[in-house]
Design a protein around this motif. Structure first.
Motif, PDB file in Angstrom:
ATOM      1  N   LEU A  19      -1.414 -24.923  16.515  1.00 53.15           N
ATOM      2  CA  LEU A  19      -2.583 -24.773  17.374  1.00 53.15           C
ATOM      3  C   LEU A  19      -3.272 -26.130  17.453  1.00 53.15           C
ATOM      4  CD1 LEU A  19      -3.753 -22.322  18.839  1.00 53.15           C
ATOM      5  CD2 LEU A  19      -5.419 -22.113  17.018  1.00 53.15           C
ATOM      6  N   TYR A  79      -6.576 -28.465   8.494  1.00 51.63           N
ATOM      7  CA  TYR A  79      -7.108 -29.286   9.569  1.00 51.63           C
ATOM      8  C   TYR A  79      -8.147 -30.231   8.977  1.00 51.63           C
ATOM      9  CZ  TYR A  79      -5.087 -26.465  13.350  1.00 51.63           C
ATOM     10  OH  TYR A  79      -4.223 -25.830  14.208  1.00 51.63           O
ATOM     11  N   ARG A  83     -15.785 -34.967  15.250  1.00 49.47           N
ATOM     12  CA  ARG A  83     -15.664 -33.515  15.447  1.00 49.47           C
ATOM     13  C   ARG A  83     -14.293 -33.083  15.979  1.00 49.47           C
ATOM     14  NH1 ARG A  83     -19.142 -34.624  19.840  1.00 49.47           N
ATOM     15  NH2 ARG A  83     -18.123 -34.242  21.822  1.00 49.47           N
ATOM     16  N   GLN A  84     -13.388 -34.017  16.210  1.00 53.08           N
ATOM     17  CA  GLN A  84     -12.038 -33.664  16.628  1.00 53.08           C
ATOM     18  C   GLN A  84     -11.335 -32.922  15.502  1.00 53.08           C
ATOM     19  OE1 GLN A  84     -10.064 -34.675  19.683  1.00 53.08           O
ATOM     20  NE2 GLN A  84      -8.911 -32.999  18.791  1.00 53.08           N
ATOM     21  N   MET A  85     -10.719 -31.801  15.803  1.00 55.20           N
ATOM     22  CA  MET A  85      -9.937 -31.056  14.812  1.00 55.20           C
ATOM     23  C   MET A  85      -8.519 -31.604  14.825  1.00 55.20           C
ATOM     24  SD  MET A  85     -11.732 -28.741  13.228  1.00 55.20           S
ATOM     25  CE  MET A  85     -10.643 -27.428  12.697  1.00 55.20           C
ATOM     26  N   PHE A 119     -10.415 -19.372   9.718  1.00 54.84           N
ATOM     27  CA  PHE A 119     -10.730 -20.583   8.979  1.00 54.84           C
ATOM     28  C   PHE A 119     -11.506 -20.281   7.707  1.00 54.84           C
ATOM     29  CE2 PHE A 119      -9.598 -24.108  11.734  1.00 54.84           C
ATOM     30  CZ  PHE A 119      -9.469 -23.505  12.966  1.00 54.84           C
ATOM     31  N   GLY A 120     -11.308 -21.135   6.711  1.00 61.00           N
ATOM     32  CA  GLY A 120     -12.190 -21.157   5.563  1.00 61.00           C
ATOM     33  C   GLY A 120     -13.466 -21.899   5.913  1.00 61.00           C
ATOM     34  N   LYS A 121     -14.397 -21.957   4.970  1.00 63.45           N
ATOM     35  CA  LYS A 121     -15.694 -22.584   5.235  1.00 63.45           C
ATOM     36  C   LYS A 121     -15.644 -24.099   5.188  1.00 63.45           C
ATOM     37  CE  LYS A 121     -18.562 -18.703   3.762  1.00 63.45           C
ATOM     38  NZ  LYS A 121     -19.040 -18.449   5.132  1.00 63.45           N
ATOM     39  N   LEU A 137     -15.121 -25.443  21.079  1.00 60.32           N
ATOM     40  CA  LEU A 137     -13.803 -26.077  21.102  1.00 60.32           C
ATOM     41  C   LEU A 137     -12.785 -25.204  21.812  1.00 60.32           C
ATOM     42  CD1 LEU A 137     -14.862 -26.575  17.748  1.00 60.32           C
ATOM     43  CD2 LEU A 137     -13.288 -28.419  18.265  1.00 60.32           C
ATOM     44  N   LEU A 144      -6.607 -17.647  14.672  1.00 63.81           N
ATOM     45  CA  LEU A 144      -6.728 -18.555  13.541  1.00 63.81           C
ATOM     46  C   LEU A 144      -7.998 -18.224  12.775  1.00 63.81           C
ATOM     47  CD1 LEU A 144      -4.931 -20.887  12.610  1.00 63.81           C
ATOM     48  CD2 LEU A 144      -6.433 -22.448  13.831  1.00 63.81           C
ATOM     49  N   ILE A 185     -20.980 -26.567  18.457  1.00 64.89           N
ATOM     50  CA  ILE A 185     -19.828 -27.241  19.043  1.00 64.89           C
ATOM     51  C   ILE A 185     -18.895 -26.151  19.561  1.00 64.89           C
ATOM     52  CG2 ILE A 185     -17.827 -28.719  18.607  1.00 64.89           C
ATOM     53  CD1 ILE A 185     -19.436 -29.963  16.299  1.00 64.89           C
ATOM     54  N   TYR A 218     -13.349 -21.504  20.623  1.00 66.09           N
ATOM     55  CA  TYR A 218     -13.984 -21.354  19.315  1.00 66.09           C
ATOM     56  C   TYR A 218     -15.404 -21.898  19.369  1.00 66.09           C
ATOM     57  CZ  TYR A 218      -9.523 -20.260  17.036  1.00 66.09           C
ATOM     58  OH  TYR A 218      -8.357 -19.663  16.651  1.00 66.09           O
ATOM     59  N   PHE A 232      -2.403 -23.609   7.650  1.00 64.65           N
ATOM     60  CA  PHE A 232      -2.680 -24.961   8.125  1.00 64.65           C
ATOM     61  C   PHE A 232      -3.804 -25.598   7.320  1.00 64.65           C
ATOM     62  CE2 PHE A 232      -0.373 -24.464  12.139  1.00 64.65           C
ATOM     63  CZ  PHE A 232      -0.439 -23.113  12.367  1.00 64.65           C
ATOM     64  N   ARG A 287       1.245 -28.134   8.129  1.00 64.02           N
ATOM     65  CA  ARG A 287       1.508 -26.723   8.415  1.00 64.02           C
ATOM     66  C   ARG A 287       2.571 -26.190   7.474  1.00 64.02           C
ATOM     67  NH1 ARG A 287       5.308 -24.788  13.225  1.00 64.02           N
ATOM     68  NH2 ARG A 287       6.638 -26.081  11.922  1.00 64.02           N
ATOM     69  N   SER A 343     -18.097 -23.161   9.704  1.00 68.06           N
ATOM     70  CA  SER A 343     -16.692 -23.189  10.073  1.00 68.06           C
ATOM     71  C   SER A 343     -16.528 -22.733  11.535  1.00 68.06           C
ATOM     72  CB  SER A 343     -15.911 -22.273   9.132  1.00 68.06           C
ATOM     73  OG  SER A 343     -14.532 -22.391   9.368  1.00 68.06           O
ATOM     74  N   LEU A 344     -15.301 -22.628  11.968  1.00 64.02           N
ATOM     75  CA  LEU A 344     -15.013 -22.229  13.343  1.00 64.02           C
ATOM     76  C   LEU A 344     -14.845 -20.714  13.434  1.00 64.02           C
ATOM     77  CD1 LEU A 344     -13.907 -25.284  13.042  1.00 64.02           C
ATOM     78  CD2 LEU A 344     -12.643 -24.748  15.134  1.00 64.02           C
ATOM     79  N   PHE A 373      -6.346 -28.647  19.235  1.00 63.93           N
ATOM     80  CA  PHE A 373      -7.737 -28.526  19.655  1.00 63.93           C
ATOM     81  C   PHE A 373      -8.146 -29.652  20.587  1.00 63.93           C
ATOM     82  CE2 PHE A 373      -9.588 -25.086  17.191  1.00 63.93           C
ATOM     83  CZ  PHE A 373      -8.602 -24.860  16.246  1.00 63.93           C
ATOM     84  N   GLY A 374      -9.040 -29.322  21.516  1.00 65.94           N
ATOM     85  CA  GLY A 374      -9.709 -30.338  22.295  1.00 65.94           C
ATOM     86  C   GLY A 374     -10.743 -31.043  21.426  1.00 65.94           C
ATOM     87  N   SER A 375     -11.388 -32.041  22.005  1.00 64.30           N
ATOM     88  CA  SER A 375     -12.331 -32.854  21.233  1.00 64.30           C
ATOM     89  C   SER A 375     -13.693 -32.190  21.082  1.00 64.30           C
ATOM     90  CB  SER A 375     -12.493 -34.219  21.884  1.00 64.30           C
ATOM     91  OG  SER A 375     -12.870 -34.063  23.241  1.00 64.30           O
ATOM     92  N   PHE A 389     -10.469 -28.120   6.622  1.00 64.86           N
ATOM     93  CA  PHE A 389     -10.459 -26.674   6.775  1.00 64.86           C
ATOM     94  C   PHE A 389      -9.062 -26.125   6.526  1.00 64.86           C
ATOM     95  CE2 PHE A 389     -14.643 -25.904   8.399  1.00 64.86           C
ATOM     96  CZ  PHE A 389     -14.995 -27.042   9.103  1.00 64.86           C
ATOM     97  N   GLN A 417     -11.486 -32.601  10.031  1.00 65.13           N
ATOM     98  CA  GLN A 417     -12.494 -32.819  11.064  1.00 65.13           C
ATOM     99  C   GLN A 417     -13.401 -33.974  10.646  1.00 65.13           C
ATOM    100  OE1 GLN A 417     -15.557 -29.785  11.885  1.00 65.13           O
ATOM    101  NE2 GLN A 417     -15.213 -30.097  14.088  1.00 65.13           N
ATOM    102  N   LEU A 425      -4.742 -31.638  13.152  1.00 63.05           N
ATOM    103  CA  LEU A 425      -3.803 -30.904  12.315  1.00 63.05           C
ATOM    104  C   LEU A 425      -3.208 -31.855  11.278  1.00 63.05           C
ATOM    105  CD1 LEU A 425      -2.161 -28.357  11.664  1.00 63.05           C
ATOM    106  CD2 LEU A 425      -0.527 -29.073  13.423  1.00 63.05           C
TER     107      LEU A 425
END
Lengths: 114, 113
Positions: free
Chosen positions: A103, B37, B43-45, B103-105, A92, B101, A90, A35, B35, B50, A42-43, A105-107, B91, B39, B47
């Motif tokens: 799902l 999420y 910056r780690q996503m 995502f919303g904004k 990911l 997946l 970024i 991503y 989901f 769900r 957003s992603l 995610f990595g950092s 998100f 952040q 979870l």
């Protein structure tokens, strides 16, 4: 849950160069994804990394710009080629859990292109 | 095509209070996952929670719960007893049969002391 190691965590690169981002998972996973998250956004899915075959790219993303490798079920790389400042984002890596119901995610890799 | 809409760009809440983040979605599929999420600045996503579309019961995870209204295609997140560590971008995301997946904004939540 899967433990995902993504490297590098951040980098500053010069215009016209390339950067390869690595994603290592602690268990075998069927599905891996890459991503992009542009600043304040957003992603967006770049591609699905397929083991043993070419990646599947989303609209707006091409293999020449974002080549992806997936040599086995625990590892993948994303290369950002011929970078421009617009590639500053970024990036990911993500993987589906063993039951394909979550799902993870990595950092992330914070990329800045000068 | 799948779409996810978060209409609240920013929200704030006082510590220990309750806040609800809104999300609506659209999909033509009958079986999908939703989901939330989180952040943080790292910056780690992460979870948060769900929900399977085929389950009528709303998911809960400690202080986090959802209000899933399938007919209305609504999926809101309620955070109870808000903590400073809840400050983050949230998100909402939809995962369909294609395993992509959407995502919303995002909603930037700030918890104030």
């Amino acid at each position: 849950s899967a433990v995902i190691s993504q490297k590098p965590s951040r980098d500053i690169c010069q215009r016209g160069t390339s950067l390869t981002i690595q994603c290592q998972v602690d268990s075998q996973v069927t599905m891996m994804f890459w991503y992009r998250q542009q600043p304040g956004q957003s992603l967006t899915l770049i591609a699905t990394a397929n083991q043993g075959s070419e990646a599947t790219y989303e609209s707006g993303f091409v293999i020449d710009k974002f080549p992806i490798s997936r040599p086995n079920l625990t590892f993948s790389t994303l290369t950002v080629s011929n970078m421009s400042p617009e590639d500053s984002s970024i990036y990911l890596c993500s993987v589906a859990g063993t039951t394909n119901e979550k799902l993870f995610f990595g950092s992330g890799t914070q990329l800045s292109v000068l | 095509a799948q779409t996810v809409t978060q209409s609240q760009p920013e929200m704030s809440v006082q510590e220990a209070e309750t806040v609800t983040l809104s999300c609506t979605y659209d999909t033509s599929e009958s079986n999908y996952y939703l989901f939330w999420y989180k952040q943080p600045p790292s910056r780690q996503m992460i979870l948060v929670i769900r929900q399977e579309a085929y389950k009528q019961q709303n998911a809960t995870e400690n202080r986090f719960s959802v209000n899933f209204q399938k007919a209305a295609k609504s999926f809101s997140l309620k955070i109870s007893d808000s903590q400073l560590g809840d400050t983050a971008m949230y998100f909402c995301a939809l995962w369909g049969s294609n395993y992509k997946l959407t995502f919303g904004k995002g909603t930037l939540l700030t918890v104030n002391p």
